[in-house]
Design a protein around this motif. Structure first.
Motif, PDB file in Angstrom:
ATOM      1  N   VAL A 295       0.717  -1.198   0.252  1.00  0.00           N
ATOM      2  CA  VAL A 295      -0.142  -0.004   0.179  1.00  0.00           C
ATOM      3  C   VAL A 295       1.169   1.313  -0.378  1.00  0.00           C
ATOM      4  CG1 VAL A 295      -1.816   1.784   1.551  1.00  0.00           C
ATOM      5  CG2 VAL A 295      -1.997  -0.838   1.344  1.00  0.00           C
ATOM      6  N   LYS A 298       2.143   1.472  -3.556  1.00  0.00           N
ATOM      7  CA  LYS A 298       1.376   2.026  -4.627  1.00  0.00           C
ATOM      8  C   LYS A 298       0.857   3.646  -4.092  1.00  0.00           C
ATOM      9  CE  LYS A 298       0.118  -1.777  -6.801  1.00  0.00           C
ATOM     10  NZ  LYS A 298       0.160  -1.051  -8.101  1.00  0.00           N
ATOM     11  N   TRP A 299       0.270   4.008  -3.139  1.00  0.00           N
ATOM     12  CA  TRP A 299       0.241   5.483  -2.319  1.00  0.00           C
ATOM     13  C   TRP A 299       2.067   6.793  -2.722  1.00  0.00           C
ATOM     14  CZ3 TRP A 299       4.039   8.240   1.146  1.00  0.00           C
ATOM     15  CH2 TRP A 299       4.072   9.145   1.509  1.00  0.00           C
ATOM     16  N   HIS A 302       1.371   7.268  -6.611  1.00  0.00           N
ATOM     17  CA  HIS A 302       0.267   7.530  -6.965  1.00  0.00           C
ATOM     18  C   HIS A 302       0.829   9.173  -7.195  1.00  0.00           C
ATOM     19  CE1 HIS A 302      -4.105   8.697  -8.102  1.00  0.00           C
ATOM     20  NE2 HIS A 302      -3.563   9.515  -5.985  1.00  0.00           N
ATOM     21  N   GLU A 442       4.578  15.763   0.040  1.00  0.00           N
ATOM     22  CA  GLU A 442       3.442  14.333   0.137  1.00  0.00           C
ATOM     23  C   GLU A 442       2.729  13.476   1.728  1.00  0.00           C
ATOM     24  OE1 GLU A 442       0.835  11.787  -1.767  1.00  0.00           O
ATOM     25  OE2 GLU A 442       2.026  14.105  -2.509  1.00  0.00           O
ATOM     26  N   SER A 446      -0.853  13.913   2.501  1.00  0.00           N
ATOM     27  CA  SER A 446      -1.728  11.866   3.369  1.00  0.00           C
ATOM     28  C   SER A 446      -1.812  12.351   4.968  1.00  0.00           C
ATOM     29  CB  SER A 446      -0.508  10.973   2.800  1.00  0.00           C
ATOM     30  OG  SER A 446      -0.519  11.906   1.184  1.00  0.00           O
ATOM     31  N   LEU A 456      -8.717   5.413   2.933  1.00  0.00           N
ATOM     32  CA  LEU A 456      -7.889   5.271   2.306  1.00  0.00           C
ATOM     33  C   LEU A 456      -8.048   5.998   0.939  1.00  0.00           C
ATOM     34  CD1 LEU A 456      -4.974   4.049   1.836  1.00  0.00           C
ATOM     35  CD2 LEU A 456      -6.553   1.728   1.255  1.00  0.00           C
ATOM     36  N   ILE A 459      -6.717   9.472   0.037  1.00  0.00           N
ATOM     37  CA  ILE A 459      -5.020   9.318  -0.226  1.00  0.00           C
ATOM     38  C   ILE A 459      -4.689   8.545  -1.986  1.00  0.00           C
ATOM     39  CG2 ILE A 459      -4.304  10.637   1.608  1.00  0.00           C
ATOM     40  CD1 ILE A 459      -3.544   7.379   2.092  1.00  0.00           C
ATOM     41  N   LEU A 460      -5.314   7.640  -1.944  1.00  0.00           N
ATOM     42  CA  LEU A 460      -5.457   6.407  -3.117  1.00  0.00           C
ATOM     43  C   LEU A 460      -6.898   6.765  -3.774  1.00  0.00           C
ATOM     44  CD1 LEU A 460      -2.598   4.910  -3.700  1.00  0.00           C
ATOM     45  CD2 LEU A 460      -3.271   3.438  -2.046  1.00  0.00           C
TER      46      LEU A 460
END
Length: 473
Positions: A295, A298-299, A302, A442, A446, A456, A459-460
Motif C-alpha cells: 500500500v 502504491k501511495w 500515485h 506528500e 497525506s 484510504l 489519498i489513493l
C-alpha cells in the motif's frame, strides 16, 4: 518447538480467514547451484557449466491428524524443523528466546567500511540454532489487524495486487530460457531472479530484476557485457524492446515478447541477491508487513514520489523506510535481523549459501497489536513530523536512526537511507531540494488527510488501482 498441547497450524487450517497465510508458493528462492570457491569474486576455477537451480513447485503437504508434541520445553529445535514452510506455519506461535541474541559490536555510525565487518561475523557453516522456551498460545492476531475500514481497504488492495504464483512461474520460465541462451556466450554465467519478485513484496505489475553472475579470471566492464547481451537478445524470438541504461549500476531493460512483463538485468551486482533474502525474511516476519509495504508503494507512486529516475525515492528506499519505522515504533513490529542473527546475513557469505541463512531464524512474535490502518497512519506521521531528515540516517541494519557523519555518502544529502549490506545511500537520487520538499509535503498532506478521514480513498484511488491490477489476470 510448539506450546504444549498445541498443534502447528497449516495454511489450510485457517478456513475462510481472508488474511490467513497463503498455500506454499513455488520455491523459486531455493537456489541449488553447485557451491564453488570464489563464488563472490571474478577469480574462479576452470570454466564449467552450471546446472540450473531447482525450481519446482512443491505440492501442499497432506493434512496431518492433530497431535500433541511429546517434546520438553528445554529441547533444542531440530535442524529439519527450520524449513521455510514450517517457519511460515508457526508465524503466529509466540516464542520467548533464552538469553540475548548474538550482536555485532562494529555498528556505530552509518557508512562504516565493509572491510570492518569481516572480523565480526562467524563462519556461515557455524549457524546457530537458538534454544527456545514455549509460552501459551496467543489468540489469532489477524482479527486485530483488520478491525477498521482503513485496514480493510488496505487488505483489499493487497489481495488484489499481490504477485500471484502464476506471475512468479512466468518470470522463472523466462529466466531459465535466458540462462540457457546466455551460457552459449558466457559458459560460466548464472542468472538469478531477485528483487520484489522474490522477496514477497511485489505486485502483479512489478518488473522482474535479474542478476547475471559471471566468474571470470579478470574483471570485465559491465557495459561491454550488457552490450554483448543486447545483441544476443535481439536474436531471441521471445525478447523485445531491449534498452541499455548506463546508470551507476548499468542495466539492460527488455520485455518478454507479446506481453507486458519487463525485466531489468544487471551484471555481478550480488548485493541484490543478499538483500532479496533479507527483505524476504522481514516480509514474512509478521503478517502485516506485506500489505503495509504494498500500500505504501502504491501511495508513493500515485503521489509521484516513487521514481528514482526522476529524482524521487526508489521502491527499495521506500521499503527500507517502512521497515525502519516498524522496527523503531514504541512497541516494535519487527526485530533487527542483521544485528540479532549476523551469522545468517554475513555479507561475505558465498552467494550459494545466501538462501540458507534465513532458514535458521526462529519466528518473531511482536507484542504490537496495531491494525494495518494504525500502522499506516503512524508511518506517515513519523516521516511527516517526527523523523529529522537533516540529522539522521535510516538504518534497518541497526534498527535505529543513526547520526549522520561527515562521510561523502551522507554529506549534503537530503534523504539518507542506508543499504544494509553495502552501507551506501540508496536515496541518493533525491539530489534536488524541490524534489525533497515535494516528498516531505506528500507525507505531511497525506498524514493530515488520512488522520481526518480514515479512508484510504482520500489519498489513493483504491478502485482504479485494483481494477488495473485485476486486468493483468
Amino acid at each position: 518447538m510448539f506450546p504444549r498441547a498445541a498443534v502447528p497450524r497449516r495454511w489450510y487450517d485457517y478456513g475462510h480467514d481472508s488474511y490467513a497465510p497463503q498455500p506454499p508458493q513455488p520455491r523459486g528462492y531455493d537456489y541449488s547451484h553447485r557451491r564453488l570457491p570464489g563464488v563472490n569474486s571474478f577469480h574462479a576455477p576452470a570454466l564449467e557449466r552450471f546446472p540450473v537451480y531447482d525450481w519446482e513447485p512443491s505440492a501442499p503437504p497432506a493434512p496431518a491428524p492433530p497431535r500433541t508434541p511429546t517434546m520438553t520445553n528445554e529441547r533444542k529445535r531440530r535442524n529439519d524443523e527450520y524449513s521455510p514452510h514450517v517457519v511460515k506455519r508457526q508465524r503466529l506461535e509466540p516464542f520467548l528466546f533464552r538469553g540475548p541474541p548474538p550482536r555485532c559490536t562494529d555498528h556505530v555510525l552509518a557508512g562504516s567500511s565493509r572491510s570492518a565487518v569481516a572480523g565480526f561475523y562467524p563462519s556461515p557453516r557455524a549457524l546457530i540454532q537458538p534454544q527456545v522456551t514455549a509460552r501459551p498460545k496467543s489468540p489469532n492476531i489477524l482479527k486485530a489487524c483488520v478491525k477498521d475500514q482503513l485496514s480493510n481497504q488496505m487488505l483489499e488492495v493487497f489481495e488484489a495486487c499481490q504477485q500471484q504464483a502464476s506471475d512468479l512461474a512466468r518470470k522463472e520460465t523466462c529466466r531459465a530460457r535466458l540462462q540457457e541462451d546466455i551460457q552459449s556466450v558466457y559458459a560460466v554465467a548464472r542468472l538469478y531472479l531477485t528483487g520484489s519478485s522474490m522477496n514477497g513484496l511485489g505486485c502483479r505489475s512489478s518488473d522482474a530484476d535479474l542478476c547475471l553472475v559471471l566468474k571470470e579470471n579478470k574483471r570485465q566492464d559491465p557495459i561491454h557485457i550488457l552490450s554483448v547481451l543486447q545483441r544476443l537478445f535481439k536474436s531471441l524470438p521471445y525478447v523485445e524492446k531491449t534498452q541499455l541504461i548506463r546508470a551507476k549500476v548499468p542495466i539492460l531493460k527488455f520485455r518478454e515478447k507479446g506481453s507486458d512483463l519487463e525485466f531489468d538485468l544487471n551484471i555481478n551486482n550480488t548485493v541484490g541477491i543478499r538483500n532479496t533474502f533479507l527483505l524476504r525474511s522481514y516480509a514474512y516476519a509478521d503478517l502485516r508487513i506485506r500489505p503495509m509495504v504494498l500500500v505504501v508503494k502504491k501511495w508513493a507512486r500515485h503521489g509521484q514520489i516513487n521514481d528514482a529516475s526522476k529524482g524521487t525515492l526508489s521502491s527499495y528506499a521506500l521499503v527500507l523506510m517502512v521497515l525502519h519505522y516498524l522496527q523503531t515504533v514504541k512497541e516494535p513490529v519487527l526485530p533487527c535481523l542483521q544485528r540479532d542473527y549476523p551469522e545468517c546475513f554475513n555479507p561475505l557469505m558465498d552467494i550459494d549459501m545466501v538462501p540458507e541463512g534465513p532458514k535458521h531464524i526462529p519466528p518473531f512474535i511482536s507484542q504490537n497489536q496495531s491494525s494495518l490502518g494504525e500502522l499506516l497512519l503512524g508511518f506517515l506521521k513519523y516521516y511527516a513530523t517526527d523523523y529529522r531528515w537533516e540529522r539522521h540516517v535510516i538504518s534497518i541494519r541497526e534498527a535505529t536512526a543513526l547520526p549522520k557523519n561527515r562521510s561523502q555518502a551522507w554529506r549534503n544529502k537530503y534523504i539518507c537511507v542506508e543499504e544494509p549490506f553495502e552501507r551506501n545511500n540508496v536515496a541518493r537520487a533525491v539530489h534536488e531540494r524541490i524534489k525533497f520538499e515535494a516528498i516531505k509535503a506528500e507525507f505531511a498532506e497525506s498524514c493530515r488527510i488520512l488522520r481526518d478521514r480514515k479512508d484510504l480513498n482520500s489519498i489513493l484511488p483504491v478502485r482504479t488501482i485494483i481494477n488495473k491490477e485485476l486486468s493483468r489476470r
